[in-house]
Design an enzyme around this catalytic site. Structure first.
Site, PDB file in Angstrom:
ATOM      1  CE  LYS A  17      -4.290  -1.481   2.255  1.00  0.00           C
ATOM      2  NZ  LYS A  17      -5.188  -1.205   3.387  1.00  0.00           N
TER       3      LYS A  17
ATOM      4  CG  ASP B  18      -8.817   1.235   3.950  1.00  0.00           C
ATOM      5  OD1 ASP B  18      -9.646   0.429   3.502  1.00  0.00           O
ATOM      6  OD2 ASP B  18      -7.619   0.942   4.140  1.00  0.00           O
TER       7      ASP B  18
HETATM    8  P1  NAP Z   1      -1.452  -2.699  12.847  1.00  0.00           P
HETATM    9  O1  NAP Z   1      -0.879  -1.716  11.903  1.00  0.00           O
HETATM   10  O2  NAP Z   1      -0.643  -3.869  13.265  1.00  0.00           O
HETATM   11  O3  NAP Z   1      -1.918  -1.888  14.167  1.00  0.00           O
HETATM   12  C1  NAP Z   1      -2.431  -2.517  15.291  1.00  0.00           C
HETATM   13  C2  NAP Z   1      -2.552  -1.534  16.439  1.00  0.00           C
HETATM   14  O4  NAP Z   1      -3.043  -2.260  17.565  1.00  0.00           O
HETATM   15  C3  NAP Z   1      -1.223  -0.917  16.879  1.00  0.00           C
HETATM   16  O5  NAP Z   1      -1.459   0.389  17.365  1.00  0.00           O
HETATM   17  C4  NAP Z   1      -0.792  -1.835  18.008  1.00  0.00           C
HETATM   18  O6  NAP Z   1       0.028  -1.228  18.978  1.00  0.00           O
HETATM   19  C5  NAP Z   1      -2.116  -2.169  18.654  1.00  0.00           C
HETATM   20  N1  NAP Z   1      -2.074  -3.444  19.350  1.00  0.00           N
HETATM   21  C6  NAP Z   1      -1.758  -4.654  18.826  1.00  0.00           C
HETATM   22  N2  NAP Z   1      -1.849  -5.613  19.782  1.00  0.00           N
HETATM   23  C7  NAP Z   1      -2.224  -4.977  20.920  1.00  0.00           C
HETATM   24  C8  NAP Z   1      -2.472  -5.406  22.248  1.00  0.00           C
HETATM   25  N3  NAP Z   1      -2.352  -6.700  22.593  1.00  0.00           N
HETATM   26  N4  NAP Z   1      -2.830  -4.493  23.179  1.00  0.00           N
HETATM   27  C9  NAP Z   1      -2.939  -3.180  22.836  1.00  0.00           C
HETATM   28  N5  NAP Z   1      -2.728  -2.710  21.591  1.00  0.00           N
HETATM   29  C10 NAP Z   1      -2.372  -3.600  20.656  1.00  0.00           C
HETATM   30  O7  NAP Z   1      -2.800  -3.324  12.271  1.00  0.00           O
HETATM   31  P2  NAP Z   1      -3.842  -2.655  11.247  1.00  0.00           P
HETATM   32  O8  NAP Z   1      -3.474  -3.008   9.872  1.00  0.00           O
HETATM   33  O9  NAP Z   1      -4.005  -1.220  11.614  1.00  0.00           O
HETATM   34  O10 NAP Z   1      -5.179  -3.473  11.599  1.00  0.00           O
HETATM   35  C11 NAP Z   1      -5.818  -3.297  12.848  1.00  0.00           C
HETATM   36  C12 NAP Z   1      -7.168  -4.017  12.835  1.00  0.00           C
HETATM   37  O11 NAP Z   1      -8.027  -3.436  11.861  1.00  0.00           O
HETATM   38  C13 NAP Z   1      -7.070  -5.496  12.473  1.00  0.00           C
HETATM   39  O12 NAP Z   1      -7.975  -6.208  13.270  1.00  0.00           O
HETATM   40  C14 NAP Z   1      -7.514  -5.538  11.022  1.00  0.00           C
HETATM   41  O13 NAP Z   1      -8.093  -6.773  10.672  1.00  0.00           O
HETATM   42  C15 NAP Z   1      -8.557  -4.444  10.999  1.00  0.00           C
HETATM   43  N6  NAP Z   1      -8.760  -3.833   9.677  1.00  0.00           N
HETATM   44  C16 NAP Z   1     -10.029  -3.809   9.198  1.00  0.00           C
HETATM   45  C17 NAP Z   1     -10.286  -3.228   7.978  1.00  0.00           C
HETATM   46  C18 NAP Z   1     -11.709  -3.203   7.473  1.00  0.00           C
HETATM   47  O14 NAP Z   1     -11.925  -2.943   6.284  1.00  0.00           O
HETATM   48  N7  NAP Z   1     -12.671  -3.450   8.314  1.00  0.00           N
HETATM   49  C19 NAP Z   1      -9.247  -2.655   7.233  1.00  0.00           C
HETATM   50  C20 NAP Z   1      -7.945  -2.699   7.762  1.00  0.00           C
HETATM   51  C21 NAP Z   1      -7.704  -3.286   8.999  1.00  0.00           C
HETATM   52  P3  NAP Z   1       1.636  -1.269  18.889  1.00  0.00           P
HETATM   53  O15 NAP Z   1       1.975  -0.290  17.808  1.00  0.00           O
HETATM   54  O16 NAP Z   1       2.058  -0.895  20.236  1.00  0.00           O
HETATM   55  O17 NAP Z   1       1.995  -2.683  18.491  1.00  0.00           O
END
Ligand code: NAP
Length: 259
Positions: A35, A76
């Protein structure tokens, strides 16, 4: 038209984008991990793609002189905002709270700051230093300085008056479906909880907020909404939302029933 999924190696991202143009494709979706890598190979970017620094949709357009150009967008933002639009007047200018500050939250924060202009937008993070560059990127969309970082230890202070709560962490995602992002007695009926997770379609956290009378929005709506926004740009037609939603639900039910 046909929609096909193809895997592209990191070293071939530029060639793949050039190929879209050469083959006369109307566009493409781009997903993880390309991306950001795709940006230098596009001719123009939407405001959202530029602000977020990531593209999930490429659209072939023609300039006035008939030259084909590739335009990068990030749907998004539109996808996230779509299920909130019926609540726009109720949410505009209200305090909001977001769990996490990862890749998906960039689109969420940009969308909220530009469309719903929250009075306060609290990002609940584990590591405030890690969120600092993102905060800087968003500062120009935040003239009232609504955006601020808070920690998991301090979040209860901001929870009760938040009109919108968004989960952008993977807490509660399959297979850890019993995980609840944040249990609290402070949730109440005037709150909207929006979980970006779409597997499961209703997470433990959404059930928890619903039990307190709040309204729940599944990440499935954002998932469908971002696709619909891309479809609209490629075809000039509306995506059949109900058919797509039902197809996804049927597919999920078949998966869950499978041994
Ligand atoms: P990402 O870049 O890995 O970000 C995850 C975030 O969650 C980071 O801020 C991380 O903190 C935090 N985190 C992870 N594990 C944690 C824990 N155990 N306790 C507290 N905070 C925690 O992931 P992403 O791509 O943004 O995706 C996040 C979610 O959105 C996923 O569930 C994904 O499936 C969903 N999503 C949905 C869509 C949709 O169309 N509905 C689109 C994209 C993503 P740190 O930085 O400290 O690790």
């Amino acid at each position: 038209m046909v929609y096909v999924a193809t895997a592209v190696a990191t070293k071939s991202v530029g060639a793949a984008v050039e190929g879209l143009k050469a083959l006369g494709f109307v566009g493409a979706n781009v997903t993880i991990p390309h991306k950001e890598a795709v940006l230098p190979f596009l001719d123009r970017l939407s405001d959202a793609a530029q602000a977020i620094g990531a593209v999930n949709t490429i659209v072939r357009k023609e300039t006035a002189s008939g030259e084909a150009i590739l335009w990068g967008d990030n749907t998004d933002v539109t996808g996230f905002l779509a299920p909130l639009m019926p609540f726009k007047s109720q949410l505009t200018g209200k305090p909001m709270l977001i769990f996490g500050a990862g890749g998906a939250i960039r689109a969420v924060v940009y969308g909220l700051l530009t469309m719903l202009k929250p009075s306060r937008l609290s990002l609940v993070v584990r590591n405030p230093e890690k969120a600092a560059p993102f905060m800087q990127d968003m500062a120009i969309y935040d003239p009232t300085k609504a955006l601020h970082v808070t920690t998991w230890q301090e979040l209860e202070t901001h929870l009760p008056d938040a009109a919108l709560l968004v989960n952008g962490t993977p807490l509660g995602m399959y297979p850890h479906i019993d995980q609840n992002v944040w249990e609290s007695k402070a949730y109440h009926p005037h709150q909207i909880a929006y979980d970006l997770i779409y597997n499961p379609m209703e997470t433990s956290w959404l059930k928890h907020v619903k039990a307190a009378g709040g309204l729940a929005i599944s990440g499935l709506e954002m998932f469908i909404g971002q696709a619909a926004a891309a479809y609209r740009q490629w075809t000039n037609q509306e995506m059949p939302l109900d058919l797509v939603r039902q197809t996804l639900l049927d597919w999920r039910m078949k998966q869950e029933a499978a041994p």
